[in-house]
Each structure stands twice: as structure tokens, then as C-alpha cells.
Design an enzyme around this catalytic site. Structure first.
Site, PDB file in Angstrom:
ATOM      1  CB  VAL A 123      60.625  65.517   8.990  1.00  0.00           C
ATOM      2  CG1 VAL A 123      61.321  66.536   8.105  1.00  0.00           C
ATOM      3  CG2 VAL A 123      59.133  65.561   8.764  1.00  0.00           C
ATOM      4  CG  ASP A 132      48.488  74.138   8.795  1.00  0.00           C
ATOM      5  OD1 ASP A 132      48.029  74.894   9.682  1.00  0.00           O
ATOM      6  OD2 ASP A 132      49.337  73.263   9.016  1.00  0.00           O
ATOM      7  CE  LYS A 146      51.405  75.648  11.545  1.00  0.00           C
ATOM      8  NZ  LYS A 146      51.035  74.748  12.659  1.00  0.00           N
ATOM      9  N   GLY A 175      52.513  61.025  13.050  1.00  0.00           N
ATOM     10  CA  GLY A 175      51.740  59.798  13.019  1.00  0.00           C
ATOM     11  C   GLY A 175      51.933  59.032  11.731  1.00  0.00           C
ATOM     12  CG  LEU A 193      64.838  67.881  10.601  1.00  0.00           C
ATOM     13  CD1 LEU A 193      64.296  68.590   9.366  1.00  0.00           C
ATOM     14  CD2 LEU A 193      65.612  68.849  11.473  1.00  0.00           C
ATOM     15  CD  GLU A 241      63.224  74.984  -2.376  1.00  0.00           C
ATOM     16  OE1 GLU A 241      64.338  75.441  -2.695  1.00  0.00           O
ATOM     17  OE2 GLU A 241      62.149  75.495  -2.740  1.00  0.00           O
TER      18      GLU A 241
END
Length: 750
Positions: free
Chosen positions: A86, A195, A197, A82, A78, A150
């Protein structure tokens, strides 16, 4: 599982549209694709895709020597960051999961290892129905640390808002209530997310939401461990609280609540509360007035508007004290809503601003992204990767020294949608903040769908400035949770009466089997023996720009490109949007924050605002002072048709002869440069040729094309509708055209 994983990444990356993803899934099922090697061979043979898309999907498959993560087998890559990567992986029960890794060579880095361990611990402890669950964690044989999350296939809130323009008030409140519920659980454990968003909130179209990505979360406990990056500016600039902007070391949960208010504004208005370059956005959070939701959506209730204002107060003590307090206010606002409130929608998609200059030396260069002039490649050792699906906008974290980039340039363009981290000293004293390259190809960042950064010096809407509002249209009723549905919200099939504008009971004359008609929404009519090219889209909107791949539909260049390369570079990647607004009954145009601007009939189009086009009038649209288009909305000439014989009456399409759109088509003709190329957005039907809606050179009679149930039909001189067949030759005004699917290659070359 690998087939499902490939379909997911094709959708997230924008490689295929919804229909293309469905087709890919069916083809892989028919080919009995069960293993990664099966998928690799399928794609090497082309996979019934064009070569470029097949190659891009094949690149997502793991190499043959890729190690498993314990019992979890990697299927599709995906994103990279750094700290690690994923993956979509499969477990022993045939279930897709997301595996987030930390590279083995970083295991000796105490701070990086602690950050990864801390995120794992937070995710494992937050066992909550509104938080993406951490299923497992461990270490692979090569020393790679990993956590297993998940998989949420539904997509994130950013995708949902982009698809619908804006959300019904009830749905927005319900989603944000679930986020507040998740933050209550985090606050109980003395954790702040930092974070919040839309890209980190995963939600279904039914309104079920989950909060993801605790990669830069932090404890608020007094005895918390202090890391090297402590005191750095971290978070997503569009959603940072004022205290987060100044890197206050004592952030608390009220900082997250500020971000929740900004998210609620985004849901209701389809745009971020403050826009501009990175420095402008950060400054606006600290000093600009709180934007009023009702300047964009006057019908939003006073209670909901007040929630946004209270969340986004500059002083934290003026906000809600706890997520529970916010949740209570959201419930009260929901309880006050009634069925009389109209549902509205804004134009779809609000991509980031595009760059001014790039290299068009080849197809790959033209489509890979446009790094701004002076932008530097960055190396990040603090990159975080959002889970489970990796969001549209990059999640980036930079150490203070890395914020300058390899060349030390601290003032290149930045993307306020990215999650950033750098030292406040890097931009204090009035200097512009350190910049971040937005493309994953120019930084080791984690991103599912990279977007271009705002260009340095690009014009932008001033922070807090009023936004010109398009007249409302009704979004899909499926967006309203059933538990919240009022009579005005429920699907038509559940209401007593249907809309007044119903198709006529009998259809027009038909000849031939319509099921054989060409079913691609993008139709190309390629001249044979002459240089005319007609491209037609059976849909309600078009994105125009120099990018020669999705999300742009109409790639605009000045030909020959080899001669006008500099002019081509002035057109932004995603420059302009043309969309039919059903509420207005006319098309609207929007400049998407382009670097060099657009004009409509000689007047500047302000960035990210909409302007309607008058039906029947020819308008002049100029892009970057490079290309001019004559744009005309063709008023509807005939009432909606009834059921055509031979086709399923339940077939659903947003455009077609049976739709009650007040506009038949919108034509776009080039002036001066390559006038033989013509385009049209076909909402119902269009006539081509002498005296037609889209005049074409030649002599003879015009022909009429129409869309119905996702298929293209053709007729001449009022005769019966016939199926338009792929590969056939169509004669228009005495000239021959080959019928085929639209392809981006048609924009290439000189």
C-alpha cells in the site's frame, strides 16, 4: 505532496506527536521539499529530527527504481501484505491517493488474482458517499496490478476513540448510522463485508464516516465463486459474529450487523465488548452474555443500549434483519436524545496487552516489538491490506496450513484485533486456535501501526465481566456533529454562560520575555556533576512501560540493565497508564492488560480497570514485581492565574497555571533502584527541592516550575515567574541541572 505524505505517515506510525507533525510540515515547506529525492536529502541531513526518526521516515520513501502505477507516482510506503503493498501516491492533479497493489509474481496465482479483482470490482461498484471510493485500477509495466483509492487524511474510528476515551452518544449513533447506510448499499449488491471494525471506518472529528477495506468481502449470491479459503475462519475476532466464528458458509448481512453492534459498544465504552486471548474472545462471541453498555456508561439511553443488544444477539434471526432496519432504530434513538444528558469520557488509549519476554540487547530490539516466547514467523499468501490509511491493527489472512507457523506451533500468542483466516479444523476439539504473530516485522502482513499481541497465559478480564467505571469527564465539544449539537454539547463560545471556575482577572508578577521560554511539553533536568535526573511532562496523562518510543512516555527499566535484564523483560511494553480525570478531580491509574500485572498499595490492579489516587497521599505502585514507584497527587495550592503579559490569550493548552485542575502535579519517585531518577506529570506547577513537592537531594532552597500556554516558567521563593530557557543551568538545592528536551536516550544505558 511528498511533504504531506510524510507528515501523514509520521502521525499514523506514532513517530511524531501532533505538534511534531506540524513542525515537520513547516520545516519541509521552508526547505521547499517538492520531490521524493528532495525529501530523501532533507531526511539524510537529519530533517531537524533525531537520527532514529529521520531514518524511519526515510525508509518509507520509495527506492529510486520504484516504478509508477500508471499515472500515479509513489511517494510514501504505508504497508506490506502477502499480496502486495500500500502506497501513498500523487496523481497528475497534485492530489494524494492510496494505491493498493498485487505483486507481479502472484499474477499467475488464479485465486489470489481473483481475490484482488473481486475487491476491485466491489469497490468500483459501491459508488456511495459512505464508502471509500475506488478511483481507478490497472496494471503497471512490471505486471503489478493496482487499484487507486481516495485518500482519507482524517484517521480512523479506532484512533478517534483512543484519543477521546469514548464518544458522546449522539456522535457514536451518527457514525454507526453512516456505516449502516454503507452496508445497505453493499447488501443491495449481495455483498457482505466480513471485516467491520473501528480501524476500517474512517471518520472526521465532525462525525463524517466512510467504510473501507473490502479485502475479505464476499458475495451472498447462490452462484458465487467458491475459493480455496471458503469455509475458513476469516474476520477480526473482536468483531466476529457467532456464525462467523464457526465459519458458517452461509453468512449474510446480519453477520456484519453483529459487528456493527460491537463497534457501537466500542464507541460508547472505549473498549471491545469481549476481551482476552484469541480463544477466549472467540468463545465469548458464541456463549458469553451480551455486555451491557450501561454498566460502563449508566447515562446512555435505553434505546441505544437496546440497539447494541439487538445487534449482538447470538442467533442471527434475533438481530435486525437489514441495515435499513438498524438505520431506522439509530434515527429513533437519536431523536430521543435531549440536551440534559451528560457527555463523558473514559481514559484515553487502550492498547493491546504486552508480552512477558523479549530481547533488550539493543535500542532497536527494545523498540521494535516483543515477539512472545515460542511465537513463530508466519508467511501469508492471503494477507489483505486495509485502505486508505492502513489501520492500527494488522489485517492478516492465513491459509490453514500457514496458521501453524513455520515451526508448527499452533498455540503462541494471538492478537484478537487482527483480521484472521484459518480453517476451523485447526482449532476444533477444544484445542486453542492457531495463533498469529502480531508484528508486521514477523509476518508479511499489512499494518499501519502494529501493536503487540496478548501474551499466552496473560490475565484478562473474563468475557462479559462488569467493568469498573471511572467517573465521567467531558470530552472535546468538537466531537459532536453541529447538526446534532444541543446546548449542552455546543462549544463554550456559543453558550450564554461560561463555566463557574474562571481564572482570576490579573496574572502574577512576571519578569522577562515569556515568549522565549522552553516550549517542549517534555522537560529534562539533567544533573551536572551528580547523577540526579528529573523528567517532567506538561500533559494530562502518561503511558509507562519498557518500550522506549511512542506510545510509551515513561520508559521503566531496572538499572543496570545488563545486570537486571530478566527483570526488565517482565515489564510489559505498554504496562500502565496514569491519567488525570477532570471529573473526579484526581489522577487514576490503569493496568493495560500487562503480562505480569501491577499492584496499588499491595492490592492487585485488575487488567483494564481504573483506580483513583487520593490527593495528598503517597501511594505505592508496583509493576511486575520488579519496580516500585511512590506516586503522589499534589493538591492545587493557588487559584488559576489570569493572562500573563506578553503571551497570546488565545493560546490553548490542556495544562497550565491558568487551568482549573484540582491537582497541581503527580510525582513519581523510584524506590530502591536508581532513586536519583524522578518523574512528574505537571498539570499546573510543581516545586522541586528540600520541602518541595518532589524532594531532591541537596541543601538550599527549592524552586518552582510552572506550565503556561505550552511554555515552561520558573520562580523561586514566591518571586516573579521567569521564562525557563533551553540550554540554561538551573540550581536546585545547591545542585546544578541542565535544562533541555526530554529524550528516550535518557532511559538507555546502565
Amino acid at each position: 505532496m511528498v511533504a504531506e505524505a510524510l507528515v501523514h505517515v509520521a502521525r499514523k506510525r506514532g513517530l511524531l506527536d501532533r505538534a511534531g507533525c506540524a513542525r515537520l510540515g513547516v520545516l519541509m515547506g521552508a526547505a521547499q521539499i517538492e520531490t521524493v529525492e528532495d525529501a530523501r536529502r532533507f531526511l539524510e541531513r537529519g530533517g531537524r529530527l533525531d537520527g532514529k526518526r529521520a531514518r524511519k521516515l526515510a525508509e518509507r520513501l520509495p527506492p529510486a527504481n520504484q516504478a509508477s502505477f500508471g499515472p500515479y507516482a509513489p511517494l510514501v510506503h504505508l504497508a506490506d501484505g502477502g499480496m502486495g503493498s500500500v502506497w501513498l501516491a500523487g496523481d497528475a492533479n497534485g492530489r494524494l491517493v492510496v494505491v493498493k497493489t498485487m505483486r507481479g509474481n502472484l499474477a499467475g496465482n488464479q485465486e489470489v488474482a481473483y481475490r484482488f479483482e473481486r475487491e476491485t470490482r466491489y469497490m468500483m461498484e459501491l459508488r456511495h458517499p459512505r464508502v471509500v471510493a475506488c478511483i481507478d485500477h490497472g496494471a503497471a509495466d512490471d505486471g503489478t496490478l493496482f487499484m487507486v483509492l481516495e485518500f482519507e487524511p482524517s484517521g480512523d474510528l479506532k484512533e478517534l476513540v483512543q484519543a477521546e476515551g469514548w464518544l458522546p452518544e449522539a456522535l457514536a449513533l451518527a457514525i454507526v448510522h453512516q456505516v449502516a447506510d454503507a452496508l445497505s448499499a453493499a447488501s443491495d449488491r449481495q455483498v457482505i463485508h466480513r471485516d467491520i471494525k473501528p480501524a476500517n471506518i474512517f471518520c472526521t472529528r465532525d462525525g463524517d464516516a466512510k467504510l473501507a477495506d473490502f479485502g475479505i468481502a464476499r458475495s451472498t449470491a447462490e452462484n458465487r465463486t467458491m475459493l480455496t479459503m471458503q469455509g475458513a475462519l476469516v474476520g477480526s475476532p473482536y468483531y466476529m459474529s457467532p456464525e462467523q466464528v464457526i465459519a458458517d458458509p452461509d453468512l449474510d448481512i446480519r453477520s456484519d450487523l453483529y459487528a456493527v453492534g460491537a463497534v457501537l459498544y466500542y464507541c460508547l465504552c472505549g473498549m471491545d465488548p469481549y476481551r482476552g486471548n484469541l480463544n477466549e474472545v472467540l468463545h465469548a462471541h458464541r456463549t458469553a452474555p451480551i455486555p451491557d453498555v450501561r454498566q460502563v456508561r449508566p447515562e446512555v439511553s435505553a434505546a441505544t443500549a437496546a440497539i447494541v443488544v439487538k445487534c449482538m444477539q447470538k442467533k442471527r434471526e434475533d438481530r435486525f434483519a437489514t441495515p435499513a432496519d438498524l438505520a431506522a432504530a439509530l434515527v429513533e434513538a437519536l431523536a430521543r436524545l435531549d440536551g440534559a444528558q451528560p457527555l463523558t469520557a473514559m481514559p484515553r488509549h487502550d492498547p493491546g496487552a504486552s508480552t512477558i519476554a523479549a530481547d533488550l540487547s539493543g535500542d532497536e530490539a527494545a523498540s521494535a516489538g516483543d515477539p512472545p516466547t515460542g511465537a513463530t514467523k508466519l508467511k501469508s499468501t492471503q494477507a489483505t491490506v486495509a485502505a486508505p490509511g492502513a489501520p492500527d491493527l494488522p489485517t492478516i489472512a492465513l491459509s490453514p496450513t500457514e496458521a501453524r507457523g513455520e515451526t508448527g506451533d499452533a498455540h503462541a500468542s494471538a492478537d484478537p484485533g487482527a483480521t484472521v483466516a484459518f480453517s476451523p479444523s485447526e482449532w476444533s476439539g477444544g484445542a486453542a486456535p492457531p495463533s498469529l504473530a502480531s508484528q508486521a516485522e514477523t509476518a508479511r502482513i499489512a499494518t499501519s501501526h502494529p501493536q503487540s499481541a496478548a501474551p499466552a497465559g496473560a490475565s484478562s478480564v473474563p468475557p462479559g465481566a462488569p467493568v469498573q467505571r471511572a467517573a465521567p469527564t467531558r470530552p472535546s465539544s468538537s466531537l459532536v456533529p453541529r447538526s446534532l449539537a444541543t446546548p449542552a454539547h455546543r462549544p463554550v463560545s456559543e453558550q450564554v454562560s461560561r463555566p463557574a471556575a474562571t481564572p482570576t482577572p490579573a496574572g502574577p508578577a512576571v519578569e522577562g520575555d515569556l515568549n522565549t521560554a522552553f516550549a517542549n511539553p517534555w522537560l529534562a533536568l539533567v544533573g551536572t556533576g551528580h547523577d540526579q535526573l528529573v523528567l517532567l511532562w506538561a500533559r494530562t496523562q502518561l503511558a509507562l512501560g519498557k518500550l522506549c518510543e511512542p506510545p510509551v512516555d515513561l520508559c521503566l527499566r531496572k538499572y543496570p540493565v545488563s545486570q537486571f535484564r530478566d527483570d526488565c523483560l517482565k515489564i510489559s511494553r505498554n504496562h500502565l497508564r496514569l491519567r488525570y480525570d477532570s471529573g473526579l478531580g484526581r489522577p487514576i491509574v490503569t493496568d493495560l492488560g500487562s503480562g505480569n500485572g501491577s499492584t496499588l498499595d499491595g492490592a492487585t490492579l485488575p487488567a483494564n480497570t481504573t483506580k483513583p489516587l487520593e490527593p495528598g497521599r503517597e501511594h505505592l505502585v508496583n509493576l511486575a514485581n520488579v519496580l516500585e514507584l511512590r506516586v503522589k497527587a499534589i493538591p492545587r495550592r493557588e487559584p488559576p492565574v489570569g493572562l500573563l503579559p506578553g503571551l497570546d490569550s488565545d493560546t490553548v493548552a490542556e495544562v497550565g497555571l491558568n487551568r482549573d485542575h484540582r491537582i497541581d502535579a503527580v510525582t513519581l519517585q523510584r524506590t530502591g533502584n536508581r532513586p536519583g531518577m524522578s518523574y512528574a506529570l505537571v498539570l499546573r506547577r510543581i516545586s522541586l527541592g528540600p520541602g518541595g513537592d518532589l524532594p531532591l537531594a541537596g541543601s538550599g532552597t527549592a524552586v518552582e516550575l510552572g506550565s503556561y500556554a505550552g511554555r515552561w516558567l520558573v520562580r523561586s521563593a514566591g518571586g516573579p515567574w521567569k521564562p525557563l530557557l533551553e540550554g540554561s543551568t538551573l540550581t536546585i538545592a545547591g545542585r546544578s541541572f541542565l535544562v533541555g528536551p526530554g529524550q528516550y536516550q535518557l532511559f538507555q544505558g546502565d
